[in-house]
Design a protein around this motif. Structure first.
Motif, PDB file in Angstrom:
ATOM      1  N   GLY A  73       0.766  -1.210  -0.134  1.00 33.65           N
ATOM      2  CA  GLY A  73       0.051  -0.087   0.067  1.00 33.65           C
ATOM      3  C   GLY A  73       0.967   1.208   0.183  1.00 33.65           C
ATOM      4  N   ASP A  74       2.037   1.242  -0.787  1.00 35.35           N
ATOM      5  CA  ASP A  74       2.756   2.263  -0.875  1.00 35.35           C
ATOM      6  C   ASP A  74       2.533   3.281  -1.997  1.00 35.35           C
ATOM      7  OD1 ASP A  74       5.079   4.093  -0.855  1.00 35.35           O
ATOM      8  OD2 ASP A  74       6.708   2.516  -0.544  1.00 35.35           O
ATOM      9  N   ILE A  75       1.638   4.334  -1.709  1.00 32.34           N
ATOM     10  CA  ILE A  75       1.192   5.089  -2.706  1.00 32.34           C
ATOM     11  C   ILE A  75       2.385   5.955  -3.306  1.00 32.34           C
ATOM     12  CG2 ILE A  75       0.075   6.882  -1.290  1.00 32.34           C
ATOM     13  CD1 ILE A  75      -2.117   6.951  -3.303  1.00 32.34           C
ATOM     14  N   LYS A  76       3.169   6.153  -2.245  1.00 34.20           N
ATOM     15  CA  LYS A  76       4.311   7.292  -2.570  1.00 34.20           C
ATOM     16  C   LYS A  76       5.367   6.542  -3.876  1.00 34.20           C
ATOM     17  CE  LYS A  76       8.237   9.863  -0.415  1.00 34.20           C
ATOM     18  NZ  LYS A  76       9.272  10.056   0.388  1.00 34.20           N
ATOM     19  N   THR A  77       5.611   5.294  -3.372  1.00 36.14           N
ATOM     20  CA  THR A  77       6.515   4.782  -4.525  1.00 36.14           C
ATOM     21  C   THR A  77       5.906   4.490  -5.761  1.00 36.14           C
ATOM     22  OG1 THR A  77       7.798   3.559  -2.522  1.00 36.14           O
ATOM     23  CG2 THR A  77       7.875   2.588  -4.822  1.00 36.14           C
ATOM     24  N   PHE A  78       4.482   4.053  -5.809  1.00 40.78           N
ATOM     25  CA  PHE A  78       3.662   4.208  -6.911  1.00 40.78           C
ATOM     26  C   PHE A  78       3.870   5.337  -7.909  1.00 40.78           C
ATOM     27  CE2 PHE A  78      -0.350   5.359  -8.744  1.00 40.78           C
ATOM     28  CZ  PHE A  78      -0.727   4.386  -9.904  1.00 40.78           C
ATOM     29  N   GLU A  79       3.840   6.400  -7.008  1.00 36.44           N
ATOM     30  CA  GLU A  79       3.864   7.961  -7.878  1.00 36.44           C
ATOM     31  C   GLU A  79       5.156   8.054  -8.328  1.00 36.44           C
ATOM     32  OE1 GLU A  79       1.433   9.456  -8.809  1.00 36.44           O
ATOM     33  OE2 GLU A  79      -0.160   9.262  -7.453  1.00 36.44           O
ATOM     34  N   GLU A  80       6.259   7.669  -7.593  1.00 34.65           N
ATOM     35  CA  GLU A  80       7.611   7.818  -7.956  1.00 34.65           C
ATOM     36  C   GLU A  80       8.046   7.010  -9.264  1.00 34.65           C
ATOM     37  OE1 GLU A  80       9.734   6.864  -4.420  1.00 34.65           O
ATOM     38  OE2 GLU A  80       9.613   8.683  -3.497  1.00 34.65           O
ATOM     39  N   LEU A  81       7.287   5.929  -9.191  1.00 35.06           N
ATOM     40  CA  LEU A  81       7.653   4.773 -10.493  1.00 35.06           C
ATOM     41  C   LEU A  81       6.862   5.277 -11.748  1.00 35.06           C
ATOM     42  CD1 LEU A  81       7.961   1.603  -8.657  1.00 35.06           C
ATOM     43  CD2 LEU A  81       9.866   2.589  -9.624  1.00 35.06           C
ATOM     44  N   GLN A  82       5.877   6.451 -11.725  1.00 36.76           N
ATOM     45  CA  GLN A  82       5.228   6.565 -12.719  1.00 36.76           C
ATOM     46  C   GLN A  82       6.155   6.811 -14.390  1.00 36.76           C
ATOM     47  OE1 GLN A  82       2.835   9.913 -13.170  1.00 36.76           O
ATOM     48  NE2 GLN A  82       3.817  10.752 -11.268  1.00 36.76           N
ATOM     49  N   LEU A  83       7.429   7.375 -13.745  1.00 34.40           N
ATOM     50  CA  LEU A  83       7.913   7.380 -15.153  1.00 34.40           C
ATOM     51  C   LEU A  83       8.333   6.189 -16.111  1.00 34.40           C
ATOM     52  CD1 LEU A  83      10.025   9.389 -16.812  1.00 34.40           C
ATOM     53  CD2 LEU A  83      11.975   8.526 -15.173  1.00 34.40           C
ATOM     54  N   TYR A  84       8.427   5.226 -15.092  1.00 36.15           N
ATOM     55  CA  TYR A  84       8.397   3.796 -15.998  1.00 36.15           C
ATOM     56  C   TYR A  84       6.935   3.243 -16.393  1.00 36.15           C
ATOM     57  CZ  TYR A  84      13.005   3.986 -13.919  1.00 36.15           C
ATOM     58  OH  TYR A  84      14.429   4.371 -13.547  1.00 36.15           O
ATOM     59  N   THR A 106      -3.654   0.753  -0.095  1.00 36.04           N
ATOM     60  CA  THR A 106      -3.153   1.753   0.852  1.00 36.04           C
ATOM     61  C   THR A 106      -4.205   1.557   1.983  1.00 36.04           C
ATOM     62  OG1 THR A 106      -2.256   3.075  -0.861  1.00 36.04           O
ATOM     63  CG2 THR A 106      -2.407   3.780   1.568  1.00 36.04           C
ATOM     64  N   LEU A 107      -5.428   1.539   1.813  1.00 32.14           N
ATOM     65  CA  LEU A 107      -6.547   1.533   2.780  1.00 32.14           C
ATOM     66  C   LEU A 107      -6.204   0.255   3.703  1.00 32.14           C
ATOM     67  CD1 LEU A 107      -9.167   2.622   4.213  1.00 32.14           C
ATOM     68  CD2 LEU A 107     -10.385   1.210   2.352  1.00 32.14           C
ATOM     69  N   LEU A 108      -6.194  -0.965   2.888  1.00 34.32           N
ATOM     70  CA  LEU A 108      -6.018  -2.184   3.478  1.00 34.32           C
ATOM     71  C   LEU A 108      -4.707  -2.265   4.332  1.00 34.32           C
ATOM     72  CD1 LEU A 108      -7.108  -4.689   0.798  1.00 34.32           C
ATOM     73  CD2 LEU A 108      -8.478  -3.824   2.519  1.00 34.32           C
ATOM     74  N   HIS A 109      -3.775  -1.567   4.188  1.00 31.45           N
ATOM     75  CA  HIS A 109      -2.532  -1.434   4.716  1.00 31.45           C
ATOM     76  C   HIS A 109      -2.667  -0.790   5.931  1.00 31.45           C
ATOM     77  CE1 HIS A 109       1.650  -2.185   5.254  1.00 31.45           C
ATOM     78  NE2 HIS A 109       1.999  -0.743   5.452  1.00 31.45           N
TER      79      HIS A 109
END
Length: 210
Positions: A73-84, A106-109
């Motif tokens: 549920g790591d939404i920050k890493t999800f956003e950081e990887l959007q370049l890929y 993220t909610l579940l986490h």
């Protein structure tokens, strides 16, 4: 359908008999299918499979990190990887579904991290953790309820979500360690409750034991 059937196939296949490129191809297809599928909200089964490790030293290491981000549920890493991931047509064409999925994960986490006696979460807290406006929290929670990912109640007046149950899922080592700590805390609280109850002067035969 592909995701489930592919995992079943790999469950009766010796991964070591597959060359590295085949392993990576399987891992990529499985990862993309898990992200896009409407009914996959448990990434632990994929993460613990040996074939998933084939992505670690590859050009698709970002996909490995993305799956781990969803699982945690790591939404920050999800956003950081959007370049890929924005370069993958399958993901880009399903961006709204995928973004909703990371919000649900993220909610579940954040619920999973809370001890069972502290699972009353404010709308404001959920909104902050899931990176959504407060007025979208109820819709997100209703989606989680409809998918049977959790059970509980939504109190719109008090702006609180009370969770009583989480759907069981395959845990990674970090999540297992968290459960272990929660069990230790629960045992301590139980022992304290027993000591308190026995302080009322019960006869030995009536005393509560753990």
């Amino acid at each position: 359908m592909f995701y489930r059937e592919a995992l079943r196939f790999l469950g009766c296949t010796d991964v070591e008999s597959l060359d590295l490129s085949t392993q990576q191809s399987f891992a990529i297809d499985l990862s993309l299918a898990a992200l896009i599928a409407d009914n996959v909200y448990n990434f632990g089964e994929l993460i613990i499979h040996p074939i998933f490790n084939s992505l670690k030293n590859s050009a698709h290491f970002w996909l490995y990190k993305l799956i781990c981000a969803f699982n945690g549920g790591d939404i920050k890493t999800f956003e950081e990887l959007q370049l890929y991931w924005r370069k993958e047509n399958e993901l880009l064409n399903n961006i709204h579904r995928i973004r909703r999925k990371i919000q649900l994960m993220t909610l579940l986490h954040i619920v999973f991290e809370k001890p069972t006696h502290e699972r009353s979460l404010s709308f404001a807290y959920i909104a902050e953790q899931c990176s959504i406006p407060v007025n979208e929290v109820e819709t997100l929670c209703m989606k989680a309820l409809s998918l049977n990912l959790l059970k509980g109640t939504i109190d719109e007046v008090s702006q609180l979500v009370r969770v009583t149950w989480l759907q069981p899922r395959v845990l990674d080592l970090g999540q297992i360690a968290l459960v272990s700590e929660q069990l230790k805390t629960w045992c301590t609280r139980l022992e304290d409750a027993i000591v308190f109850a026995n302080s009322f002067g019960f006869r030995d035969s009536e005393k509560i034991t753990s």
